[in-house]
Design an enzyme around this catalytic site. Sequence first.
Site, PDB file in Angstrom:
ATOM      1  N   GLY A  29      34.302  42.538  40.624  1.00 37.60           N
ATOM      2  CA  GLY A  29      34.880  41.192  40.627  1.00 37.60           C
ATOM      3  C   GLY A  29      33.799  40.132  40.795  1.00 37.60           C
ATOM      4  N   ALA A  78      41.077  42.306  44.763  1.00 41.40           N
ATOM      5  CA  ALA A  78      42.365  41.613  44.901  1.00 41.40           C
ATOM      6  C   ALA A  78      43.037  41.546  43.541  1.00 41.40           C
ATOM      7  CB  ALA A  78      42.163  40.198  45.448  1.00 41.40           C
ATOM      8  N   TYR A 143      51.459  35.124  44.042  1.00 44.53           N
ATOM      9  CA  TYR A 143      50.088  35.476  44.437  1.00 44.53           C
ATOM     10  C   TYR A 143      49.805  34.993  45.863  1.00 44.53           C
ATOM     11  CZ  TYR A 143      45.022  34.764  44.815  1.00 44.53           C
ATOM     12  OH  TYR A 143      43.723  34.736  45.258  1.00 44.53           O
TER      13      TYR A 143
HETATM   14  N1  NAP Z   1      39.325  33.648  41.930  1.00 49.68           N
HETATM   15  C1  NAP Z   1      39.694  32.612  42.675  1.00 49.68           C
HETATM   16  O1  NAP Z   1      39.776  31.472  42.196  1.00 49.68           O
HETATM   17  C2  NAP Z   1      40.000  32.792  44.139  1.00 49.68           C
HETATM   18  C3  NAP Z   1      40.435  31.696  44.873  1.00 49.68           C
HETATM   19  C4  NAP Z   1      40.699  31.861  46.229  1.00 49.68           C
HETATM   20  C5  NAP Z   1      40.549  33.099  46.823  1.00 49.68           C
HETATM   21  N2  NAP Z   1      40.146  34.154  46.076  1.00 49.68           N
HETATM   22  C6  NAP Z   1      40.029  35.460  46.738  1.00 49.68           C
HETATM   23  O2  NAP Z   1      38.656  35.826  46.710  1.00 49.68           O
HETATM   24  C7  NAP Z   1      38.551  37.249  46.622  1.00 49.68           C
HETATM   25  C8  NAP Z   1      37.643  37.626  45.468  1.00 49.68           C
HETATM   26  O3  NAP Z   1      38.233  37.141  44.269  1.00 49.68           O
HETATM   27  P1  NAP Z   1      37.440  37.118  42.889  1.00 49.68           P
HETATM   28  O4  NAP Z   1      37.435  35.728  42.419  1.00 49.68           O
HETATM   29  O5  NAP Z   1      36.154  37.851  43.032  1.00 49.68           O
HETATM   30  O6  NAP Z   1      38.478  37.941  42.002  1.00 49.68           O
HETATM   31  P2  NAP Z   1      38.203  38.798  40.690  1.00 49.68           P
HETATM   32  O7  NAP Z   1      36.998  38.323  39.985  1.00 49.68           O
HETATM   33  O8  NAP Z   1      39.513  38.836  39.977  1.00 49.68           O
HETATM   34  O9  NAP Z   1      37.866  40.226  41.278  1.00 49.68           O
HETATM   35  C9  NAP Z   1      38.851  41.010  41.883  1.00 49.68           C
HETATM   36  C10 NAP Z   1      38.461  42.431  41.660  1.00 49.68           C
HETATM   37  O10 NAP Z   1      39.488  43.230  42.250  1.00 49.68           O
HETATM   38  C11 NAP Z   1      39.673  44.316  41.388  1.00 49.68           C
HETATM   39  N3  NAP Z   1      40.988  44.916  41.501  1.00 49.68           N
HETATM   40  C12 NAP Z   1      42.176  44.458  41.028  1.00 49.68           C
HETATM   41  N4  NAP Z   1      43.132  45.382  41.238  1.00 49.68           N
HETATM   42  C13 NAP Z   1      42.519  46.428  41.841  1.00 49.68           C
HETATM   43  C14 NAP Z   1      42.972  47.685  42.290  1.00 49.68           C
HETATM   44  N5  NAP Z   1      44.238  48.089  42.148  1.00 49.68           N
HETATM   45  N6  NAP Z   1      42.080  48.517  42.868  1.00 49.68           N
HETATM   46  C15 NAP Z   1      40.784  48.157  43.000  1.00 49.68           C
HETATM   47  N7  NAP Z   1      40.291  46.990  42.569  1.00 49.68           N
HETATM   48  C16 NAP Z   1      41.162  46.137  42.007  1.00 49.68           C
HETATM   49  C17 NAP Z   1      39.485  43.779  39.993  1.00 49.68           C
HETATM   50  O11 NAP Z   1      39.184  44.876  39.154  1.00 49.68           O
HETATM   51  P3  NAP Z   1      39.037  44.735  37.575  1.00 49.68           P
HETATM   52  O12 NAP Z   1      37.646  44.142  37.377  1.00 49.68           O
HETATM   53  O13 NAP Z   1      39.143  46.129  37.093  1.00 49.68           O
HETATM   54  O14 NAP Z   1      40.125  43.827  37.134  1.00 49.68           O
HETATM   55  C18 NAP Z   1      38.354  42.810  40.183  1.00 49.68           C
HETATM   56  O15 NAP Z   1      37.104  43.398  39.928  1.00 49.68           O
HETATM   57  C19 NAP Z   1      39.978  37.769  46.492  1.00 49.68           C
HETATM   58  O16 NAP Z   1      40.453  38.137  47.747  1.00 49.68           O
HETATM   59  C20 NAP Z   1      40.752  36.571  46.006  1.00 49.68           C
HETATM   60  O17 NAP Z   1      42.112  36.628  46.354  1.00 49.68           O
HETATM   61  C21 NAP Z   1      39.842  34.033  44.745  1.00 49.68           C
END
Ligand code: NAP
Length: 303
Positions: A29, A78, A143
């Site tokens: 991620g 996530a 979400y």
């Molecule tokens: N993105 C945002 O704007 C945002 C905003 C606020 C908070 N957050 C929080 O910040 C944290 C990091 O988010 P991020 O932006 O890095 O998200 P991201 O880029 O979507 O990365 C999430 C990772 O989780 C993996 N994942 C999804 N389902 C899974 C499963 N069943 N088992 C194992 N891995 C799984 C995904 O795998 P795949 O690569 O295979 O899909 C992806 O690599 C999360 O807790 C998120 O809720 C994010």
Amino acid sequence: MRRGSPWRSRTSLRDDVTRPTILVTGANGQLGYEIARLLPAHGEVTALDRSRLDLADVDAIRATVEAIRPQLIVNAAAYTAVDQAEGEQQVAEAINARAAGVLAEEAKRRDAVLIHFSTDYVFDGGASKPYDEQAPTRPLNAYGRSKLHGEQAILATGAAAITLRTSWVYAQRGHNFLLTMRRLGAQRDQLRIVADQFGVPNWSRQLAEATTAIVADGLPALAARAGLYHLSGHGQTSWFEFAQAIFGDAARPSLVPITSAEYPTPAVRPAFTVLATAKFEQTFGFALPHWRDMLQRCLAAPD
Ligand SMILES: NC(=O)c1ccc[n+]([C@@H]2O[C@H](COP(=O)([O-])OP(=O)(O)OC[C@H]3O[C@@H](n4cnc5c(N)ncnc54)[C@H](OP(=O)(O)O)[C@@H]3O)[C@@H](O)[C@H]2O)c1
């Protein structure tokens, strides 16, 4: 106060005789990728992407923790597809709530520390000043609800857990607003961008640097500071203004501000989710820069 860039460790664990064993989930991620690059300076890191640890599989989570015996678990995985979550609420709950709780149970069982990430979307966006950690939560979409349930599941275990709420994460890789703007900007002369949602964009690398900095203070210090924190850059902006900053002086595309009502999505988004970060900064002595500085650093980064 340590600043987000360049990162400096006051008490690096690099020199410790016993380096902690660290499990990182979601290693592919935006955030997990950066954390998996930085944390090996401070411990023996096993970083697993979804293909090696699927958080939908509770038995696999428990077996993996049993095999690796981590002293620190960093849960960067996530379910982050905000609109898709409206139609897949059970999947979102399984990853964002149940799996988070299981990781916390496993951490508690072995006296390990858990670092977990949550979201500004736990709030309803009705505030007019930044939300602190005490502010009442009321997620507007599936979400946000699943992430709030994750926070609650972790808390219920009594594990030594640091939950870091952040917002509007972007990177040079993955799925995010920056890359969407670049892609659409190359295809169209004009982009219509929502201008009535306000928050703070955060570059995943600087979030990872902040995470690494608090790990570098050592696991006992981390455990002693267990709790909920807001981790985000300074300032605030709208998606429209963020897009303007991304394109800078470019002649095209032209950007047109629109309202959320003009851009309906399956998931309702909160209008204002700026996070107050004083608690994190005072507790850990580390502050992220202004969002514009983070963006400039990201745009100038080679990868
Ligand atoms: N993105 C945002 O704007 C945002 C905003 C606020 C908070 N957050 C929080 O910040 C944290 C990091 O988010 P991020 O932006 O890095 O998200 P991201 O880029 O979507 O990365 C999430 C990772 O989780 C993996 N994942 C999804 N389902 C899974 C499963 N069943 N088992 C194992 N891995 C799984 C995904 O795998 P795949 O690569 O295979 O899909 C992806 O690599 C999360 O807790 C998120 O809720 C994010």
